[in-house]
Design a protein around this motif. Sequence first.
Motif: not given
Length: 359
Positions: A303-305, A250-257, A278-286
Amino acid sequence: MTSGGRAFVLAAAVAAVLMLIGSFALPGRQSDEQRPAAGPEAAAPATQRGFVERDGTRLTVDGSTYRFVGFNTYVLFGCGHPEEDINGADREEFFSALRPGGVVRLFLLPGTDLADFDEVVGYAAEHGQRLVVVLSDHHGECGDVAKDDEFYDDGFRGDYLEWVEAVVPAYRDEPTIAMWELMNEPRTSDPSTLRAFFDEAGGVVHRLAPHHLVSSGTLQPDTLGGPEAFLEVSQSPGIDVVSLHEYDAVDDASHHLAPALEAAEAVDKPLMLGEWGLYAGLPGADEVNDTLCYSVEDRAEVAEAKLEAYLDVPEVAGALYWSFMADGAAPGDETCTLSTTSDDPLTTMIRNIPIPVPE
């Protein structure tokens, strides 16, 4: 992070300043002759050479509030795949490229060659970085031994405390160490057992290195049994900094905070986001574990947010991304990953994001 969630991340004036810094930065395990020579452009500000201390819910250096961002990396001592590892000359390049005054959390697991650690401490000091040093891993990764209730009840008094007693006093006068972490992501079925472990093991570290802080290394409150259990372990006098790990897409602090922050405020200690990712990959990444996989560019924006949301909370002392790895570990064609590398826009964001410092 847990094993299931990890995807194995300024010439005379200057000279005078450096001499002044050297006059009060006490030597650690390395002598000045042993450390890599610090160039003027890499000199840490004088305000960064005191020890990191705790004043209620904030961290301080030389009386001023200290907040940080930075990275986790578990690949400084050979724990990653060859293309992920940061070693040799790459270590200095890694530290030199980081945000000045930042923090790196690393894993100094039992059996690690302390000569290797000396080199890392030297490069971190040269480039004005601090270290959070994890002394063992609950999950038993990278050759460590997985932990259970028996370990936290009594077993830690064997090989584990021998490792702590071998490592910690050797660096007791080294301000580059921001804090020690007794265990990465500890957990027990009974919170009182973990509390007793924190009391005793944290007390040992405080005795061996009285200038250094100790972090709990904990995940979210619900992994310890909920807010009351999290509060109980956070109350330990062996712990100075409360830790929270989260991987919410999510683009915010976690609800666990909220429950973690409530516990930290109740015990008058700073809260550190010891891991976030946060997970990232190229198009088609699993996807991994059915978790949203962003493009590299979108991840940097989210991540910035998220990071801004955490930095807007004064009691959050710092946040460390999981994790930084060598460029060979950049997101590939098939696999989504938490990892970031030197040319990732997320890395640039973490280096440049403003950090509000409360009065």
